[in-house]
Design an enzyme around this catalytic site. Structure first.
Site, PDB file in Angstrom:
ATOM      1  N   GLU A 110       0.840  -1.212   0.000  1.00 42.07           N
ATOM      2  CA  GLU A 110       0.000   0.000   0.000  1.00 42.07           C
ATOM      3  C   GLU A 110       0.872   1.259   0.000  1.00 42.07           C
ATOM      4  O   GLU A 110       0.592   2.230  -0.696  1.00 42.07           O
ATOM      5  CB  GLU A 110      -0.950  -0.023   1.208  1.00 42.07           C
ATOM      6  CG  GLU A 110      -2.016  -1.113   1.041  1.00 42.07           C
ATOM      7  CD  GLU A 110      -2.852  -1.326   2.287  1.00 42.07           C
ATOM      8  OE1 GLU A 110      -2.263  -1.562   3.366  1.00 42.07           O
ATOM      9  OE2 GLU A 110      -4.089  -1.264   2.188  1.00 42.07           O
ATOM     10  N   GLU A 130      -3.289  -9.854   3.635  1.00 41.54           N
ATOM     11  CA  GLU A 130      -4.107  -9.577   4.829  1.00 41.54           C
ATOM     12  C   GLU A 130      -5.146 -10.654   5.076  1.00 41.54           C
ATOM     13  O   GLU A 130      -5.455 -10.999   6.217  1.00 41.54           O
ATOM     14  CB  GLU A 130      -4.806  -8.219   4.683  1.00 41.54           C
ATOM     15  CG  GLU A 130      -3.900  -7.005   4.830  1.00 41.54           C
ATOM     16  CD  GLU A 130      -3.262  -6.567   3.526  1.00 41.54           C
ATOM     17  OE1 GLU A 130      -3.250  -7.366   2.567  1.00 41.54           O
ATOM     18  OE2 GLU A 130      -2.763  -5.432   3.471  1.00 41.54           O
TER      19      GLU A 130
HETATM   20  C1  3H9 Z   1      -1.320  -5.260   6.910  1.00 43.66           C
HETATM   21  O1  3H9 Z   1      -0.314  -4.867   6.392  1.00 43.66           O
HETATM   22  C2  3H9 Z   1      -2.573  -4.448   6.960  1.00 43.66           C
HETATM   23  C3  3H9 Z   1      -2.467  -3.254   6.098  1.00 43.66           C
HETATM   24  O2  3H9 Z   1      -3.466  -3.279   5.116  1.00 43.66           O
HETATM   25  C4  3H9 Z   1      -2.455  -1.957   6.864  1.00 43.66           C
HETATM   26  C5  3H9 Z   1      -3.727  -1.587   7.515  1.00 43.66           C
HETATM   27  C6  3H9 Z   1      -3.722  -0.244   8.248  1.00 43.66           C
HETATM   28  N1  3H9 Z   1       4.411  -7.638  11.872  1.00 43.66           N
HETATM   29  O3  3H9 Z   1       8.123 -15.041   9.047  1.00 43.66           O
HETATM   30  P1  3H9 Z   1       9.482 -14.873   9.601  1.00 43.66           P
HETATM   31  C7  3H9 Z   1       8.084 -11.172  12.520  1.00 43.66           C
HETATM   32  S1  3H9 Z   1      -1.375  -6.766   7.664  1.00 43.66           S
HETATM   33  C8  3H9 Z   1       5.047  -8.005  12.992  1.00 43.66           C
HETATM   34  O4  3H9 Z   1       9.996 -15.927  10.498  1.00 43.66           O
HETATM   35  P2  3H9 Z   1      10.607 -15.149   6.966  1.00 43.66           P
HETATM   36  C9  3H9 Z   1       7.804 -12.647  12.760  1.00 43.66           C
HETATM   37  O5  3H9 Z   1       6.831 -12.824  13.739  1.00 43.66           O
HETATM   38  C10 3H9 Z   1       0.252  -7.425   7.442  1.00 43.66           C
HETATM   39  N2  3H9 Z   1       5.996  -8.974  13.017  1.00 43.66           N
HETATM   40  O6  3H9 Z   1      10.571 -14.600   8.451  1.00 43.66           O
HETATM   41  C11 3H9 Z   1       9.177 -13.134  13.162  1.00 43.66           C
HETATM   42  O7  3H9 Z   1       9.375 -12.792  14.515  1.00 43.66           O
HETATM   43  P3  3H9 Z   1      10.181 -13.767  15.504  1.00 43.66           P
HETATM   44  C12 3H9 Z   1       0.449  -7.924   6.069  1.00 43.66           C
HETATM   45  C13 3H9 Z   1       6.280  -9.578  11.860  1.00 43.66           C
HETATM   46  O8  3H9 Z   1      11.833 -14.593   6.377  1.00 43.66           O
HETATM   47  C14 3H9 Z   1      10.124 -12.285  12.317  1.00 43.66           C
HETATM   48  O9  3H9 Z   1       9.379 -11.139  11.939  1.00 43.66           O
HETATM   49  N3  3H9 Z   1       1.741  -8.573   5.976  1.00 43.66           N
HETATM   50  C15 3H9 Z   1       5.624  -9.249  10.669  1.00 43.66           C
HETATM   51  O10 3H9 Z   1      10.364 -16.616   6.946  1.00 43.66           O
HETATM   52  C16 3H9 Z   1      10.612 -12.992  11.071  1.00 43.66           C
HETATM   53  O11 3H9 Z   1       9.475 -13.462  10.349  1.00 43.66           O
HETATM   54  C17 3H9 Z   1       1.903  -9.880   6.222  1.00 43.66           C
HETATM   55  O12 3H9 Z   1       0.964 -10.582   6.506  1.00 43.66           O
HETATM   56  C18 3H9 Z   1       4.664  -8.215  10.694  1.00 43.66           C
HETATM   57  N4  3H9 Z   1       4.011  -7.813   9.586  1.00 43.66           N
HETATM   58  O13 3H9 Z   1       9.344 -14.471   6.238  1.00 43.66           O
HETATM   59  C19 3H9 Z   1       3.298 -10.403   6.085  1.00 43.66           C
HETATM   60  N5  3H9 Z   1       6.105 -10.048   9.671  1.00 43.66           N
HETATM   61  O14 3H9 Z   1      11.534 -13.894  14.895  1.00 43.66           O
HETATM   62  C20 3H9 Z   1       3.634 -11.274   7.246  1.00 43.66           C
HETATM   63  C21 3H9 Z   1       7.041 -10.833  10.239  1.00 43.66           C
HETATM   64  O15 3H9 Z   1      10.132 -13.057  16.820  1.00 43.66           O
HETATM   65  N6  3H9 Z   1       4.991 -11.742   7.227  1.00 43.66           N
HETATM   66  N7  3H9 Z   1       7.149 -10.567  11.560  1.00 43.66           N
HETATM   67  O16 3H9 Z   1       9.426 -15.072  15.528  1.00 43.66           O
HETATM   68  C22 3H9 Z   1       5.422 -12.716   6.395  1.00 43.66           C
HETATM   69  O17 3H9 Z   1       4.714 -13.210   5.554  1.00 43.66           O
HETATM   70  C23 3H9 Z   1       6.820 -13.211   6.601  1.00 43.66           C
HETATM   71  O18 3H9 Z   1       7.239 -12.815   7.867  1.00 43.66           O
HETATM   72  C24 3H9 Z   1       7.859 -12.704   5.560  1.00 43.66           C
HETATM   73  C25 3H9 Z   1       9.286 -13.095   6.026  1.00 43.66           C
HETATM   74  C26 3H9 Z   1       7.563 -13.353   4.212  1.00 43.66           C
HETATM   75  C27 3H9 Z   1       7.798 -11.211   5.438  1.00 43.66           C
END
Ligand code: 3H9
Length: 708
Positions: A110, A130
């Protein structure tokens, strides 16, 4: 300016760098920092254009999901909305180029779409995931994405939530240019080229929005698709509504529709559950007594013993991860059958467009069939997947002990047997562990990793890490009968069978649990797995059953008749040659007869009671498992059930579901069943305690994590 944002310059190009490791989530301080940087750029006459880039391994992975949890539990205010920041970027008098590497997900995309241009590294990915958190894009993603990519593509991305690779994003119009080599350098050069020229604002680009006539079939097909494939989920339907608003309303009004739908989703039980699952899937990788730095054993080659359904599936899992694997069976016919199944399976994947033929050829070349243990000396890890019988498994492990090199991991795919007992047939129990794959092994994400009393930390750490490499979610469990998954599955199916014996129809039991959200009803699952598996296990453990306790009998009687489920064309249901089930009046009549012989009174049973009996059976056993320490945390059970047993992720897993219902209410139900149905329903002491204290399993987990 906030520490999370740096503003630097390369000549006349301003560079805004986001530094919020590990994934540059939009945590408090990030929007404020970007906003301040834009203000400064606007005022700075020496700047002709700006580049926004992520520091570290990624652009922006989205909103900070932890903030959502704080908001819905009343612990945080909404904070400055992203929407106003995005308008500020889009209204900036200098063109802003978004430079994407790693992932631009959710709020990250976004932000990117509010820029005037987007350039990306070829390996980057964009997406609106999301929906996987029970949400819709909440910062105009549903309004800007269709303007860049068209309604069709936006609907697809916002409903399935899957990432789109940079070359496809380029084709779709989400990205303007791919940059090989140094992204920042390329982005700065791009910015210099477009500086001073009129900059397009995404919100004003209406050409791709289509007409209501063109869009009506797209929305109708998408809604139908969601109802079929994302059963009971509210967020994908909300995303479609928001995109429909984008196609019919002015931008600002569309944003208002999106904002309302976003808030509805955010405060829904589904979103809270899915966010619990997001963090849970990451939490299960953490083992309190095994620090991250624990050394691991390199696994560059593997071997599988037993070429049956499980063994051949496991061989595919290794081949899919690029690890060469031996597949051994003592019997040539069985080995050939295993290989034929593997080839058939891969051919089907090519047919479905999942893999290219070349990728399949490469995988097949990694699987080496063998009738002997001769080449096992090379294997770093062996997975035994022979018939489920203790004597046979011990014999195989004795053999492995003789042939395998020192340090090789010796794993058993047993689903119920005692891993210590298996380890005792070797001279190296520290190298022995359970790796319980779920059928079909190449599809199911769960890997139950069973820690024996002697399994070394190195071996455990290796298997936990390896699970990610194999595309699995590894959950560490203790060595109890049935481990975590099957130990709980036993009372769950037991109740399903009891309900049939008490007068519910087989279809009514399955339908009630399917409607609850389970991928399949318990009896249909039983037929799929094979009724004989449970039968054999029950016979093996019969001597351990307490006398005088009610035992289910209908499944055993079906097995005595040779009705083992799908594989024999008949079980609880009957099956045609395509394994399509239909109710079998013969079984309905037989269960009535058997119940009458056993003197079980027949009654009308509601769908609600069916769900309560089966699901609370999971919860009660789950509570015992947590208390006894066979699962590290309650969330480990949730992740196990969602990824291995078809429990609906939007209910967060059985323990989270109980939290949502309220543990007091769950305890009251279980106590009632205890009074009515006897000893098998004795409430778990942990459940009783938490209910009395007004606490939740999630609380307990938090307390454990805090204690380390
Ligand atoms: C959104 O954006 C809504 C919008 O429309 C805005 C509205 C106003 N937040 O997965 P990993 C942490 S909704 C907080 O193991 P990888 C994760 O918990 C969001 N923390 O790494 C972990 O912590 P820990 C939309 C986050 O390399 C660490 O980072 N976005 C977030 O295998 C490493 O993560 C998503 O849904 C976050 N957003 O994969 C994306 N993301 O080490 C969600 C990660 O303490 N994230 N953490 O356990 C992912 O899909 C994967 O993390 C990503 C990296 C592919 C990015």
């Amino acid at each position: 300016m906030s520490d999370l944002i740096q503003l630097t310059k390369d000549g006349d190009i301003a560079i805004i760098t986001i530094n919020n490791p590990p994934v540059n989530a939009i945590s408090p301080g990030v929007p404020e920092g970007i906003s301040e940087a834009i203000d400064q750029i606007s005022k700075d006459a020496s700047v002709s254009a700006a580049v926004v880039i992520g520091g570290g391994r990624t652009f922006i992975a989205g909103a900070d999901i932890k903030e959502f949890t704080k908001m819905t539990s009343g612990k945080a205010k909404t904070g400055p909305g992203l929407l106003s920041l995005l308008l500020k970027i889009e209204n900036c008098s200098k063109p802003v180029v978004m430079a994407i590497h790693g992932t631009a997900f959710g709020g990250g995309l976004e932000v990117a779409m509010s820029g005037h241009y987007r350039v990306a590294a070829p390996g980057a990915q964009v997406g609106q995931p999301e929906v996987k958190l029970g949400l819709i894009p909440g910062a105009a993603g549903t309004q800007r994405l269709p303007r860049l990519a068209g309604v069709d593509k936006a609907v697809e991305m916002c409903t399935d939530g899957n990432p789109v690779k940079a070359p496809d994003a380029l084709k779709a119009g989400i990205v303007d240019q791919l940059i090989e080599g140094d992204l920042l350098k390329g982005a700065v050069a791009f910015a210099r080229e477009i500086a001073g020229k009129p900059a397009p604002r995404t919100r004003e680009r209406n050409q791709k929005l289509g007409t209501p006539e063109q869009n009506a079939p797209i929305f109708a097909a998408a809604r139908e698709n969601v109802r079929r494939k994302q059963r009971n989920l509210i967020a994908p339907l909300a995303a479609i509504d928001a995109i429909e608003a984008a196609s019919t309303l002015p931008f600002e009004e569309g944003c208002q529709v999106e904002a309302k739908l976003f808030i509805d989703c955010l405060y829904s039980d589904q979103s809270k559950a899915l966010i619990h699952v997001f963090f849970g899937e990451r939490e299960v990788a953490k083992v309190p007594d095994i620090p991250k730095e624990t050394s691991t054993i390199p696994v560059n080659s593997a071997a599988v013993v037993g070429a049956g359904t499980m063994g051949s599936g496991i061989a595919m899992v290794f081949a899919n991860a690029g690890i060469p694997v031996l597949l051994k069976d003592a019997d040539r016919t069985a080995l050939d059958r295993g290989l034929t199944n593997i080839r058939k399976n891969y051919a089907a994947s090519v047919h479905r467009g999942r893999y290219a033929q070349q990728a399949v050829d490469e995988r097949l070349a990694l699987i080496k069939p063998t009738l002997t243990y001769d080449d096992f000396t090379q294997a770093d890890m062996v997975i035994e997947a022979v018939f489920e019988g203790l004597a046979l498994k011990k014999e195989v492990f004795g053999e492995l002990d003789r042939v395998c090199k020192s340090g090789a991991i010796l794993a058993s795919n047993t689903s119920t047997l005692n891993i210590d007992e298996i380890a005792s047939s070797t001279s190296r129990p520290a190298s022995v562990i359970g790796t319980h794959f779920f059928s079909p092994a190449n599809v199911m994400r769960l890997l139950e990793i069973v820690r024996g009393k002697a399994s070394s930390k190195e071996v455990v750490a290796t298997c936990m890490q390896l699970s990610k490499r194999l595309g699995k979610i590894g959950v560490l469990v203790g060595n109890c009968r049935g481990f975590v998954g099957n130990r709980m599955f036993h009372p769950y199916v037991r109740e399903a069978v009891f309900l049939v014996e008490e007068g519910a129809s087989i279809e009514a039991v399955d339908q009630a649990l399917y409607n609850f959200g389970m991928a399949m009803g318990p009896l249909a699952t039983n037929d799929l797995a094979g009724l004989d598996v449970g039968w054999r296990i029950r016979k093996e453990y019969r001597h351990l059953e307490k006398p005088g306790i009610r035992q289910a009998f209908a499944a055993d009687h079906l097995c005595e008749m040779g009705r083992f489920g799908q594989k024999t064309g008949a079980g609880w249901y009957k099956y045609d040659e395509n394994r399509k089930p239909s109710p079998d009046p013969e079984v309905a009549a037989l269960t009535k007869k058997w119940s009458a012989e056993a003197g079980i009174p027949q009654r009308q049973i509601s769908a609600e009671e069916i769900v309560d009996r089966c699901i609370y059976a999971l919860v009660n056993e789950g509570a015992r498992i947590v208390e006894e320490g066979y699962a590290l945390r309650a969330v480990d059970i949730d992740i196990t059930y969602i990824n291995g047993y078809g429990f609906p992720a939007y209910r967060g897993g059985p323990m989270w579901y109980a939290d949502t219902v309220g543990l007091k209410k769950a305890y009251d139900h279980i106590s009632e069943f205890h009074r009515t149905h006897g000893e098998l329903w004795e409430p778990a002491p942990l459940l009783k305690r938490l209910a009395a204290e007004g606490r939740t399993f999630a609380d307990l987990d938090k307390q454990k994590v805090a204690a380390g």
